[in-house]
Design an enzyme around this catalytic site. Structure first.
Site, short mmCIF file in Angstrom:
data_model
loop_
_atom_site.label_atom_id
_atom_site.label_comp_id
_atom_site.label_asym_id
_atom_site.label_seq_id
_atom_site.Cartn_x
_atom_site.Cartn_y
_atom_site.Cartn_z
N ASP A 63 0.81 -1.22 0.00
CA ASP A 63 0.00 0.00 0.00
C ASP A 63 0.85 1.27 0.00
O ASP A 63 2.07 1.22 0.16
CB ASP A 63 -0.96 -0.01 1.19
N ASP A 132 -7.72 -2.29 14.08
CA ASP A 132 -9.09 -2.55 13.66
C ASP A 132 -9.19 -3.82 12.79
O ASP A 132 -10.22 -4.09 12.19
CB ASP A 132 -9.69 -1.34 12.91
N HIS A 134 -7.35 -4.44 10.07
CA HIS A 134 -7.04 -4.28 8.64
C HIS A 134 -5.74 -5.00 8.25
O HIS A 134 -4.84 -5.18 9.05
CB HIS A 134 -7.03 -2.80 8.20
N GLU A 139 -9.64 -1.68 5.17
CA GLU A 139 -10.31 -1.36 6.42
C GLU A 139 -11.55 -2.24 6.62
O GLU A 139 -12.02 -2.87 5.66
CB GLU A 139 -10.71 0.13 6.40
#
Ligand code: GLP
Length: 256
Positions: A63, A132, A134, A139
Site C-alpha cells: 500500500d 481494527d 485491517h 479497512e
C-alpha cells in the site's frame, strides 16, 4: 493457520526472517509481497543481517498514501528504502510500490494487478494487522474479494498512524492498497503481530468468525497462512496453549 508464539517480537521476527530466508535460498527469483508500519521493522533488520542474495528477487508493496510526495519521510517509498532496500542488493527495477501520485489512480491500480500477475504471482506476502483488523489498508467492511484500489482510512487508523506524522490532521485520508482478493492469491501469507494493542483484533481474526468487519479473519481461508507473534499480541487467544504445543512438537517432516 500456523500460529507461532514467541516471548518477544525480536524472537518472532527471527522466525519470520528464517521462513523468508528459506524461501529465497530455495527460489532466488522469488516474488515477495512487503508491508510497512512499525511491525515489520525487526524482520527487515534481521533480513539485512543475513547473507541473502536479493539480486533475483521481485517485490510488491501492499500500500501507499495518496498525495504524499514520494520523498516525504512518511511515504511508504521512503520507509522501504530506508528500512530495507538501501541495505540489500535488490535491483531497483524489481521493486514495486503503489504510486500515490499517479494521475490516473484507478488505471494505475489495474496496472499494478497486471504486474503482479505477469511476475508469476506473489510467493510470500508479509502482513501486519491494524488495531481494527485491517491488512494492507483494507479497512473493516472491505470486500473480501477486493483488488488493488483506493480506500479511505477509518478514524481509528488515522489516530493510530498520527504517531508517525505528528498530528491526525497530517495523516492522508486516502490510500492505494492491494485488495483482500489480491492478498489471498499469494501462495503463502506471513502475518506478524506484536504488542497488547493488537491482541483483540488478532484474537478475533484467528478465533472469531470470518467477516469483513475484521479483514484479517479472511486468512482462515488461506491454505498456507503463518503468524508470528509475541506474548502481548497472543494475550487474548483462547487456545494459545494448543498453538504453543503444536509448534514445540512440530515433526521434522512437516514442511508447513
Ligand atoms: C499500517 C499499514 C499496515 C500495517 C498496519 C499496522 O498503517 N498500512 O500494512 O500492518 O497499519 O501498523 P503497525 O505495524 O505500525 O502497527
Amino acid at each position: 493457520m500456523e500460529i507461532i508464539i514467541q516471548e518477544t517480537k525480536e524472537a518472532a521476527a527471527d522466525v519470520a526472517a528464517r521462513i523468508i530466508a528459506g524461501l529465497l535460498r530455495k527460489k532466488p527469483d522469488a516474488v515477495l509481497g512487503l508491508a510497512t508500519g512499525s511491525t515489520p521493522l525487526p524482520l527487515y533488520k534481521r533480513l539485512i543481517g543475513m547473507d541473502l542474495d536479493w539480486s533475483g528477487v521481485t517485490t510488491f508493496n501492499l500500500d501507499e498514501y495518496i498525495g504524499l510526495p514520494r520523498e516525504h519521510p512518511q511515504s511508504y517509498h521512503s520507509f522501504m528504502w530506508e528500512n530495507l532496500f538501501h541495505h540489500i542488493n535488490i535491483r531497483p527495477e524489481n521493486i514495486h510500490i503503489p504510486d500515490g501520485n499517479a494521475e490516473d489512480i484507478p488505471g494505475f491500480c489495474g496496472e499494478y494487478e497486471k504486474r503482479i500477475h505477469n511476475s508469476g504471482g506473489i510467493d510470500l506476502q508479509v502482513l501486519g494487522i491494524g488495531t481494527d483488523g485491517h491488512i494492507g489498508f483494507n479497512e473493516p467492511t472491505s470486500s473480501l474479494a477486493s483488488r488493488t484500489r483506493i480506500k479511505t482510512l477509518t478514524q481509528q487508523t488515522i489516530a493510530d498512524n498520527a504517531r508517525f506524522f505528528g498530528s491526525e490532521e497530517d495523516v492522508p485520508r486516502h490510500v492505494i492498497t492491494m485488495g483482500i482478493g489480491t492478498i489471498m492469491e499469494a501462495r503463502q501469507n506471513l502475518l506478524l503481530a506484536f504488542g497488547e494493542n493488537k491482541a483483540q483484533a488478532f484474537a478475533e481474526a484467528v478465533e472469531g468468525p470470518i467477516t469483513s468487519v475484521n479483514p484479517a479473519s479472511i486468512l482462515q481461508m488461506h491454505p498456507v497462512a503463518k503468524v508470528c507473534l509475541d506474548e502481548g499480541a497472543a494475550s487474548r487467544l483462547q487456545r494459545a496453549d494448543y498453538y504453543r504445543w503444536v509448534y514445540d512438537n512440530k515433526p521434522v517432516w512437516q514442511t508447513f
